[in-house]
Design a protein around this motif. Structure first.
Motif: not given
Length: 525
Positions: A296-317
């Protein structure tokens, strides 16, 4: 065997609130806790159901005895969300779906007890207790308790008032120490604590999950197609819905993607496993996190791009959904799905068939307008008569009851949001051809015209997100009360954005939302 503190941690982690924590501790000192979670068998379960499923996994790890209630009678009492003729079919669907979800996350079914509400709620004893309960609960308390759970309509049915009392009685008849549910059920839980002792029954502990945002940033709901991923959605559909999901760079609030990771993926991970963000090498390559707080802290600092977050969650879902979808490849279950959730049929032309004419927000012709001329109504002190530019050839006359709320100089040249396809109506002798939409509350009386989306101009169409297709009716049929049925779910939210069933009203041109200046959680009239 986990000690008392370990058990308590597992039972309460990630919860928003616990009512009766002292009672919880006292019970755990003596024995394992008995808990029930109930689900009304209405709309199809979706991925947000993994949130309570992961807590059920926690409860079992803590040694709890867990009962899952398929609340079929509640589904009918809640404004008939499940019609009586579909009730048994939907309950069958829920039982298969919930068991498949639990199996998907490795929860042993033999440790769980499954109960249908009608197995005991139609008994003589329970029925007498319903009457006893109805003799002590006030109408005010029953209505207040169900406000966030039972569908709210202008003329509520008596069944909706019975709903909270029945849910309270379930605690006694299921012989549990605690009830688990979402924080939206808090008022029902406090009603149970207040009224069960008056029938001679004990107070129970209440464990509450936070409400996890859906893909649109608001509550994930069975009735909002774009806010949720269905258990039977294929990978292409999952990708499409996640691509449209609200996930603003650096924004960790109202973020359904992050909430799903926090409340489902991390609690289900084994201690030695990390959550992996999939990234291209040019963007730094894959990165792993062993706890949610760091992610969460890394996303808040914009170290993680929303597109990469979505792609990772997509795989898990997709990984979670695959075994569920394999279960539903059974032809008998495919047939059950069709029968339990038949697609709505639309009336064509002037056909006299018995098909249902589906009431959706795409029927509404809502547009941005500009008031080009305004005067007080000659025969009504509280009414303005406005000429409004709606992007067509003729300025439209609309009568609005805004005299006591907006000074006349603030009305001139004002941009407004207008419902254009109401049947014209005479208001004190002046024909009004539409309605200026406002946020409005009765006590104390406040009215505030809605603010059109930024960058919009007269005539721009306003739609409900997720209901882009379909054409508005030329004139809404007053006999079918189309506007009245849709208006019930139209309001502002905590962010001053106008929503229908949680989906934003947006400009069809630029996608910007309709808002209000200051009124939160107010009905639109």
């Amino acid at each position: 065997m986990a000690n008392l503190e370990e058990k308590k941690h597992l039972i309460t982690r990630n919860l928003q609130e616990v009512l009766g924590e002292d009672r919880l501790t006292e019970i755990l000192k003596q024995r394992d806790l008995k808990i029930y979670w109930g689900t009304a068998t209405t709309g199809r379960p979706h991925v947000a159901y993994f949130v309570p499923m992961s807590k059920i996994a926690d409860f079992l790890k803590a040694g709890c005895e867990v009962t899952i209630l398929f609340a079929d009678l509640h589904a009918y009492l809640d404004n008939m969300k499940a019609p009586w003729d579909l009730l048994a079919l939907r309950t069958q669907y829920y039982e298969v779906a919930i068991k498949a979800m639990l199996t998907s996350i490795g929860v042993p079914l033999d440790k769980l007890k499954f109960v249908r509400g009608t197995e005991y709620q139609l008994s003589k004893e329970y029925t007498l207790d319903v009457y006893r309960m109805s003799s002590v609960i006030t109408e005010h308390d029953a209505k207040k308790a169900g406000a966030e759970v039972v569908k709210q309509v202008e003329h509520p049915l008596l069944s909706g008032l019975l709903y909270p009392g029945l849910q309270a009685l379930d605690e006694e008849y299921l012989k549990v120490d605690a009830q688990f549910g979402g924080v939206d059920q808090r008022k029902i839980f406090t009603l149970a604590e207040k009224y069960l002792p008056s029938l001679g029954y004990a107070k129970r502990v209440h464990l509450m999950n936070p409400m996890v945002p859906g893909l649109t940033g608001t509550k994930m709901s069975s009735s909002e197609e774009d806010s949720k991923i269905d258990l039977l959605d294929n990978p292409a559909s999952v990708k499409k819905k996640l691509k449209k999901a609200f996930c603003e760079p650096g924004n960790v609030t109202d973020n359904g993607i992050l909430s799903f990771i926090k409340h489902v993926l991390f609690p289900l991970m084994k201690p030695e496993v990390t959550f992996q963000i999939l990234r291209a090498l040019e963007n730094g390559g894959n990165v792993e996190y062993s706890n949610f707080e760091d992610l969460e802290a890394a996303f808040a600092k914009q170290e993680i791009h929303p597109g990469d977050l979505k792609a990772s969650v997509e795989q898990e879902i997709n990984r979670l959904l695959a075994p569920i979808q394999n279960t539903f490849k059974d032809p008998k279950l495919q047939e059950l799905t069709k029968k339990a959730y038949p697609p709505p049929t639309k009336v064509k032309g002037n056909s006299n068939s018995n098909a249902v004419d589906e009431v959706t927000p795409s029927k509404l012709d809502i547009r941005v307008g500009k008031i080009v001329e305004v005067s007080k109504h000659p025969d009504a002190d509280a009414l303005y008569v406005e000429k409004i530019d709606l992007g067509d050839d003729e300025h439209r006359t609309i009568v609005s009851g805004l005299v006591n709320f907006v000074p006349i100089d603030k009305m001139q040249n004002r941009d407004v949001v207008v419902l254009c396809n109401l049947k014209p109506a005479k208001m004190r002798g002046v024909e009004s051809k539409g309605m200026v939409l406002c946020a409005s509350v009765d006590e104390p009386k406040q009215v505030e015209p809605l603010l059109p989306p930024e960058g919009s101009k007269p005539g721009d169409r306003i739609i409900v997100e997720g209901y882009e297709s379909g054409q508005p009716d030329d004139i809404l049929n007053p006999k079918k009360k189309v506007w009245e049925k849709l208006q019930v779910d139209l309001k502002t939210n905590d962010s001053l954005t106008v929503v229908w069933q949680g989906n934003k009203l947006i400009s069809k041109v630029n996608g910007n939302p309709v808002t209000t200046k200051s009124m939160k959680n107010a009905p639109i009239k």
